[in-house]
Design an enzyme around this catalytic site. Structure first.
Site, PDB file in Angstrom:
ATOM      1  N   SER A   8       0.955  -1.207   0.059  1.00 53.82           N
ATOM      2  CA  SER A   8      -0.093  -0.081  -0.144  1.00 53.82           C
ATOM      3  C   SER A   8       0.923   1.316  -0.161  1.00 53.82           C
ATOM      4  O   SER A   8       1.690   1.332  -0.823  1.00 53.82           O
ATOM      5  CB  SER A   8      -0.824  -0.032   1.167  1.00 53.82           C
ATOM      6  N   ASP A  21      -9.107  -5.612  -5.371  1.00 50.08           N
ATOM      7  CA  ASP A  21      -8.584  -4.483  -4.468  1.00 50.08           C
ATOM      8  C   ASP A  21      -9.430  -3.125  -4.883  1.00 50.08           C
ATOM      9  O   ASP A  21      -9.159  -2.759  -5.772  1.00 50.08           O
ATOM     10  CB  ASP A  21      -7.034  -4.150  -4.557  1.00 50.08           C
ATOM     11  N   HIS A  34      -7.160  -5.798  -0.912  1.00 52.89           N
ATOM     12  CA  HIS A  34      -6.129  -4.993  -0.621  1.00 52.89           C
ATOM     13  C   HIS A  34      -4.965  -5.540   0.147  1.00 52.89           C
ATOM     14  O   HIS A  34      -3.961  -5.393   0.125  1.00 52.89           O
ATOM     15  CB  HIS A  34      -6.584  -3.529  -0.132  1.00 52.89           C
TER      16      HIS A  34
END
Length: 648
Positions: free
Chosen positions: A505, A593, A625
């Protein structure tokens, strides 16, 4: 190391059970029972299990802290809650697609409700964001949260005639299909289940609990107009504390345009505490601890701040609250609140003493400095016994039972600083110099690992968090690079020619920045669902607000992208440095995601492929995600280890 050995090691590491929850009962003076809920990955099933254990601790008659006998674990459960006095046990189970709510006492099953066949609502929420299973003080009622039925009274959620093609917003990443929650009340005396009415139409309720009179309910409501923003990992959404009477009247108890969570009622029913923070801005911020004093009845309540936001902690001061309160956080005398929170690069737990007037008189650190654990996470406080999950980078979670009799002097934090944790292998590797892996947002064997809490991380004060606004891709990148250089200068055994960076991320965002801004420094990179181009991510992320805020622009729901904002987002993104990247890159992307679209990783993949740069892409079509499926984690671990072995 062969792939079979890597998978075997992953199975060993991922098989450590992780604490999820706990409950303590004191059956008699010399006997204490601890009920513990664990989560554990099972590679054979390819799934994540939840199971409970029960320990009966029988103390020596002369020393009630000496354990003489530990009885074996009890039976498995899914989601459960125990009543405060009789220790009745409510259990929510999912059996063949049916949600069953069971109530057990010491003799066996006393009640069972098939919530699915009752058809009062949709699926019951079990997530930590909205979900609850709350007992009333009279122990005759239960609360839980479920999805509103789309077919209630023959109408859809908006009250119009049915249309299968209507788009229903949900609450984003990891909360798919959770759109309109409702609070449900179970009356165990009358064997009825009812959906409570009167909640404002623009609010999604959750985290509900009974008021002391058992005739009203406290809950947190998240505003979902004009549209929903992703809630997972985002504690900055506009929300409020409400009280709902069973007759349908509802009032807001907290202020406007704030973010609130974690309402916790004292055992005597006199005080309700909750966490409060700023709306929008960074996902995780320093929070204040608020309290509602209910003098004789709810109408004479008084709200005040028990712990305020810490902007910049001074030496010897508390650095602030950053984490959710445990489900039970009160001492038995209703005079102390106990919680855990990040402090610098550690997680410690703390005690607050205060008078009934609400004035805080003492703050103390309860963690034991003589222990090897770096992190102390409080799970529950019951009858003044604290169940704590203790761990460190080289120690899996361990259950500790604590009695709050002694506390140590609080360790002074640094001022607007950042920190890093350096971990080395436990055995010599047979090499004079060892590779270093920089692990951002996330230990690998046979490497030294450096975990960096750059400015903007929790645990260092609110000013530190806010300092990152508008500085992403610059300040955070420089902080990580400074930490790596410090590690190399401090430890001569590290090989400066064999450095790798890993992240997910925003950690993936930083990893790609590092190999782009310092192309001759790093030799390998592995990233999970990285942010590559904030400008193209703007229209596909469930947290569009953060795309503006992180780049230094104010957010409003009616905002239309401007050329200035898009240019700034592009300039602050790793894609701007893609042409400079030399390090081999491993990309791991989740097809579902909703936080960072997998097309972000694909954008970098194509940019690197077009330049002949070494890149490999792993695609997981059914994962989101967090890439949290057990088979996905096994695949990612194996490929990351082999990638590092190959290129370092």
């Amino acid at each position: 190391m062969e792939p079979r050995q890597v998978i075997g090691l992953f199975g060993q590491l991922s098989g450590f059970p992780t604490p999820v929850g706990a409950h303590v009962t004191e059956e008699q003076l010399e006997e204490v029972r601890i009920y513990r809920l664990w989560g554990q990955s099972d590679l054979v099933r390819g799934s994540r299990l939840r199971f409970s254990q029960q320990w009966t601790l029988i103390a020596d008659s002369n020393n009630h802290r000496t354990i003489r006998t530990v009885l074996p674990p009890g039976t498995c459960v899914l989601l459960s809650s125990r009543s405060p006095v009789q220790h009745l046990r409510a259990v929510l189970k999912d059996i063949s697609g049916h949600h069953l709510l069971e109530v057990w006492d010491h003799h066996g099953l006393t009640k069972c409700f098939n919530l699915t066949t009752l058809n009062n609502h949709g699926r019951v929420y079990e997530d930590a964001q909205f979900g609850c299973l709350s007992w009333s003080l009279c122990e005759n009622k239960l609360l839980y949260v479920a999805e509103k039925s789309k077919n209630s009274s023959g109408e859809d959620l908006d009250g119009e005639s049915g249309d299968r093609s209507v788009y229903w917003e949900d609450w984003g990443e990891a909360l798919t299909n959770k759109s309109v929650p409702v609070i449900c009340a179970v009356d165990l005396q009358n064997d009825t289940v009812a959906v409570l009415q009167g909640i404002p139409a623009d609010v999604s309720p959750g985290q509900a609990l009974w008021a002391p009179d058992s005739q009203s309910v406290f809950f947190i409501g998240w505003y979902h107009e004009p549209f929903r923003l992703g809630l997972k990992f985002c504690f900055n959404r506009r929300s409020a504390l409400f009280r709902l009477d069973l007759d349908g009247s509802c009032e807001r108890l907290s202020g406007e345009n704030l973010s609130v969570s974690c309402p916790r009622l004292s055992p005597d029913g006199s005080t309700l505490v909750y966490l409060q923070g700023a709306m929008l801005g960074p996902h995780s911020q320093c929070l204040s601890l608020q309290q509602v004093l209910m003098m004789l009845d709810l109408s004479s309540r008084r709200t005040s701040t028990l712990l305020d936001v810490v902007s910049r902690p001074q030496p010897g001061e508390f650095a602030g609250v950053y984490e959710a309160l445990p489900s039970c956080c009160w001492s038995a005398d209703s005079q102390k609140v106990i919680f855990s929170s990040a402090q610098n690069s550690h997680a410690l737990f703390f005690l607050i003493l205060y008078r009934s007037s609400g004035k805080m008189i003492k703050f103390a650190d309860l963690s034991d400095p003589s222990q090897v654990y770096g992190s102390w996470k409080l799970l529950t406080v019951q009858r003044d016994l604290m169940v704590v999950s203790c761990s460190s980078p080289n120690t899996p979670p361990t259950l500790v039972l604590c009695v709050p009799l002694r506390f140590s002097v609080f360790c002074p934090p640094a001022v607007l600083d950042f920190g890093a944790v350096l971990v080395k292998p436990s055995r010599p590797l047979g090499e004079t110099r060892t590779p270093l892996v920089v692990f951002i947002h996330g230990i690998f064997m046979d490497f030294w690992c450096c975990w960096v809490n750059y400015r903007g991380s929790t645990g260092f004060g609110q000013d530190s968090i806010l300092s990152l606004i508008g500085q992403i891709g610059n300040q955070d990148v420089k902080d990580v690079q400074r930490a790596v250089l410090t590690a190399l200068q401090t430890h001569a055994s590290l090989d400066s020619k064999r450095l790798a960076v890993i992240g997910g991320s925003h950690g993936g965002f930083l990893s790609c920045h590092l190999i782009g801004q310092y192309p001759d420094f790093y030799r390998a990179c592995a990233v999970r669902n990285p942010v590559i181009n904030a400008a193209t991510l703007l229209g596909t992320s469930d947290i569009v607000d953060w795309r503006y805020t992180s780049a230094g622009f104010p957010f409003s729901y009616d905002q239309i992208p401007s050329a200035e904002a898009l240019a700034a987002m592009l300039h602050k993104s790793p894609i701007s440095y893609a042409a400079q990247i030399k390090a081999p890159v491993l990309l791991m992307l989740g097809g579902r995601d909703r936080r960072v679209s997998p097309h972000q990783g694909l954008e970098l993949y194509k940019a690197l492929k077009s330049r002949g740069s070494p890149v490999r892409l792993l695609w997981f079509p059914e994962d989101g995600h967090s890439l949290s499926r057990v088979d996905t984690q096994e695949d990612c671990f194996l490929n990351t280890v082999l990638w590092l072995k190959q290129h370092l």
